[in-house]
Design an enzyme around this catalytic site. Sequence first.
Site, mmCIF file in Angstrom:
data_model
loop_
_atom_site.group_PDB
_atom_site.id
_atom_site.type_symbol
_atom_site.label_atom_id
_atom_site.label_comp_id
_atom_site.label_asym_id
_atom_site.label_seq_id
_atom_site.Cartn_x
_atom_site.Cartn_y
_atom_site.Cartn_z
ATOM 1 N N SER A 59 9.375 2.826 -0.451
ATOM 2 C CA SER A 59 10.471 3.744 -0.842
ATOM 3 C C SER A 59 11.517 3.820 0.259
ATOM 4 C CB SER A 59 9.945 5.163 -1.084
ATOM 5 O OG SER A 59 8.947 5.146 -2.046
ATOM 6 N N SER A 119 1.948 -1.855 -7.308
ATOM 7 C CA SER A 119 1.685 -3.065 -8.107
ATOM 8 C C SER A 119 0.584 -3.916 -7.458
ATOM 9 C CB SER A 119 2.967 -3.869 -8.345
ATOM 10 O OG SER A 119 3.762 -4.013 -7.185
ATOM 11 N N SER A 169 3.223 2.211 3.033
ATOM 12 C CA SER A 169 3.609 0.990 3.763
ATOM 13 C C SER A 169 5.111 0.986 4.067
ATOM 14 C CB SER A 169 3.212 -0.266 2.971
ATOM 15 O OG SER A 169 3.817 -0.262 1.690
ATOM 16 N N GLY A 170 5.907 1.681 3.249
ATOM 17 C CA GLY A 170 7.352 1.753 3.505
ATOM 18 C C GLY A 170 8.219 1.288 2.342
ATOM 19 N N LEU A 182 0.823 -1.217 0.000
ATOM 20 C CA LEU A 182 0.000 0.000 0.000
ATOM 21 C C LEU A 182 0.857 1.268 0.000
ATOM 22 C CD1 LEU A 182 -2.612 -0.939 2.774
ATOM 23 C CD2 LEU A 182 -3.032 -0.843 0.293
ATOM 24 N N SER A 183 0.276 2.354 -0.423
ATOM 25 C CA SER A 183 0.931 3.656 -0.300
ATOM 26 C C SER A 183 1.184 3.922 1.181
ATOM 27 C CB SER A 183 0.003 4.736 -0.887
ATOM 28 O OG SER A 183 0.570 6.009 -0.738
HETATM 29 N N1 LIG Z 1 -4.918 6.956 -7.054
HETATM 30 C C1 LIG Z 1 -3.709 6.636 -6.583
HETATM 31 N N2 LIG Z 1 -3.500 5.402 -6.044
HETATM 32 C C2 LIG Z 1 -2.279 5.092 -5.568
HETATM 33 N N3 LIG Z 1 -1.199 5.926 -5.587
HETATM 34 C C3 LIG Z 1 -1.358 7.161 -6.124
HETATM 35 C C4 LIG Z 1 -2.623 7.562 -6.636
HETATM 36 N N4 LIG Z 1 -2.493 8.822 -7.092
HETATM 37 C C5 LIG Z 1 -1.220 9.200 -6.902
HETATM 38 N N5 LIG Z 1 -0.531 8.204 -6.311
HETATM 39 C C6 LIG Z 1 0.929 8.277 -6.073
HETATM 40 O O1 LIG Z 1 1.498 7.370 -7.014
HETATM 41 C C7 LIG Z 1 2.331 6.432 -6.347
HETATM 42 C C8 LIG Z 1 2.008 4.999 -6.811
HETATM 43 O O2 LIG Z 1 2.513 4.777 -8.086
HETATM 44 P P1 LIG Z 1 2.810 3.277 -8.541
HETATM 45 O O3 LIG Z 1 3.405 3.399 -9.900
HETATM 46 O O4 LIG Z 1 3.589 2.602 -7.503
HETATM 47 O O5 LIG Z 1 1.339 2.661 -8.624
HETATM 48 S S1 LIG Z 1 0.884 1.307 -9.329
HETATM 49 O O6 LIG Z 1 1.913 0.288 -9.056
HETATM 50 O O7 LIG Z 1 0.742 1.531 -10.756
HETATM 51 O O8 LIG Z 1 -0.414 0.952 -8.716
HETATM 52 C C9 LIG Z 1 2.045 6.518 -4.870
HETATM 53 O O9 LIG Z 1 3.307 6.377 -4.249
HETATM 54 P P2 LIG Z 1 3.555 5.555 -2.919
HETATM 55 O O10 LIG Z 1 2.832 6.332 -1.858
HETATM 56 O O11 LIG Z 1 5.053 5.609 -2.768
HETATM 57 O O12 LIG Z 1 3.049 4.164 -3.064
HETATM 58 C C10 LIG Z 1 1.410 7.893 -4.700
HETATM 59 O O13 LIG Z 1 2.399 8.833 -4.343
HETATM 60 N N1 LIG Z 2 9.561 0.002 9.649
HETATM 61 C C1 LIG Z 2 9.352 0.945 8.734
HETATM 62 N N2 LIG Z 2 9.687 0.706 7.450
HETATM 63 C C2 LIG Z 2 9.451 1.658 6.512
HETATM 64 N N3 LIG Z 2 8.880 2.854 6.745
HETATM 65 C C3 LIG Z 2 8.532 3.137 8.020
HETATM 66 C C4 LIG Z 2 8.736 2.203 9.050
HETATM 67 N N4 LIG Z 2 8.269 2.745 10.195
HETATM 68 C C5 LIG Z 2 7.812 3.977 9.892
HETATM 69 N N5 LIG Z 2 7.966 4.224 8.582
HETATM 70 C C6 LIG Z 2 7.570 5.495 7.925
HETATM 71 O O1 LIG Z 2 6.475 5.211 7.052
HETATM 72 C C7 LIG Z 2 6.520 6.061 5.904
HETATM 73 C C8 LIG Z 2 6.558 5.177 4.658
HETATM 74 O O2 LIG Z 2 6.572 5.990 3.514
HETATM 75 P P1 LIG Z 2 7.158 5.512 2.143
HETATM 76 O O3 LIG Z 2 8.456 4.824 2.337
HETATM 77 O O4 LIG Z 2 7.118 6.675 1.217
HETATM 78 O O5 LIG Z 2 6.065 4.399 1.724
HETATM 79 P P2 LIG Z 2 5.621 3.946 0.269
HETATM 80 O O6 LIG Z 2 6.803 4.107 -0.634
HETATM 81 O O7 LIG Z 2 5.199 2.529 0.461
HETATM 82 O O8 LIG Z 2 4.488 4.856 -0.089
HETATM 83 C C9 LIG Z 2 7.772 6.918 6.029
HETATM 84 O O9 LIG Z 2 7.404 8.145 6.569
HETATM 85 C C10 LIG Z 2 8.646 6.116 7.025
HETATM 86 O O10 LIG Z 2 9.501 6.937 7.771
#
Ligand SMILES: Nc1ncnc2c1ncn2[C@@H]1O[C@H](COP(=O)(O)OS(=O)(=O)O)[C@@H](OP(=O)(O)O)[C@H]1O
Ligand SMILES: Nc1ncnc2c1ncn2[C@@H]1O[C@H](COP(=O)(O)OP(=O)(O)O)[C@@H](O)[C@H]1O
EC number: 2.7.1.25
Length: 199
Positions: free
Chosen positions: A41, A108, A38-39, A35-36
């Site tokens: 990046s 994904s 989740s960690g 999930l967005s």
């Molecule tokens: N509608 C919607 N749903 C999910 N995420 C959204 C959406 N709109 C923008 N974002 C931003 O885009 C990042 C996800 O892109 P991805 O290429 O990883 O998505 S996917 O694999 O094609 O589902 C995602 O990054 P992460 O938070 O790092 O997961 C968001 O920053």
């Molecule tokens: N154990 C952990 N592993 C990864 N991220 C963590 C953890 N605990 C807290 N976090 C925090 O959760 C957030 C995760 O964001 P990010 O890495 O951008 O997630 P994603 O790429 O899945 O959207 C960051 O702010 C990070 O500091």
Amino acid sequence: MENVKNVVHQGYHVTKEMRQQSNKHGSFVIWLTGLSGSGKSTIANALDHFFYNNDYHAFVLDGDNVRLGLNKNLGFSPDDRKENIRRVGEVSKLFVEAGSIVMAAFISPYIQDRQEVRSLFQQGEFIEVYIKCSLEQCEQRDPKGLYKKARKGELPDFTGITSPYEISTSPEIIIETDQLTVEESVDKIINYIKANQLI
Ligand SMILES: Nc1ncnc2c1ncn2[C@@H]1O[C@H](COP(=O)(O)OS(=O)(=O)O)[C@@H](OP(=O)(O)O)[C@H]1O
Ligand SMILES: Nc1ncnc2c1ncn2[C@@H]1O[C@H](COP(=O)(O)OP(=O)(O)O)[C@@H](O)[C@H]1O
């Protein structure tokens, strides 16, 4: 398929194996899905530090960054996500061919799309890492304020809220980021890679 009817694969003269020998390590993909928030990046970048500090050839492909360039014509419909993942899978394959370790951090959300990427690689070259974290925790973290927007109805098709996330039944590794620290998460992944003699 029609488009590639008259296209013939050209073998490389410098092979993947030669590059791996020269780099002194294997090349493979660590595919971080979840999930967005989740960690993905955070862990991908922590792994990158480990590899960089220890002289491995590695690179992070990250959803946000790829969507600002290569995939800027794609949105978040199921078809666009599928194409996003297909292209990233192919780019990852080029990196592996070039002898690099790839950390691919993409939501994904569809099992089939992840399986199609897996099928591009040889046995053992694709390591699926499920970054497991409850929706509640991801929403509480909300590092980019996207959940807030999605709850207000300002962000359509948002994963976990108005768009699905399909959990794999057998990823190679599961990392529970509401249980482990970032350092413990990196150790778990590195230990798996070493145990499988990839580095
Ligand atoms: N509608 C919607 N749903 C999910 N995420 C959204 C959406 N709109 C923008 N974002 C931003 O885009 C990042 C996800 O892109 P991805 O290429 O990883 O998505 S996917 O694999 O094609 O589902 C995602 O990054 P992460 O938070 O790092 O997961 C968001 O920053
Ligand atoms: N154990 C952990 N592993 C990864 N991220 C963590 C953890 N605990 C807290 N976090 C925090 O959760 C957030 C995760 O964001 P990010 O890495 O951008 O997630 P994603 O790429 O899945 O959207 C960051 O702010 C990070 O500091």
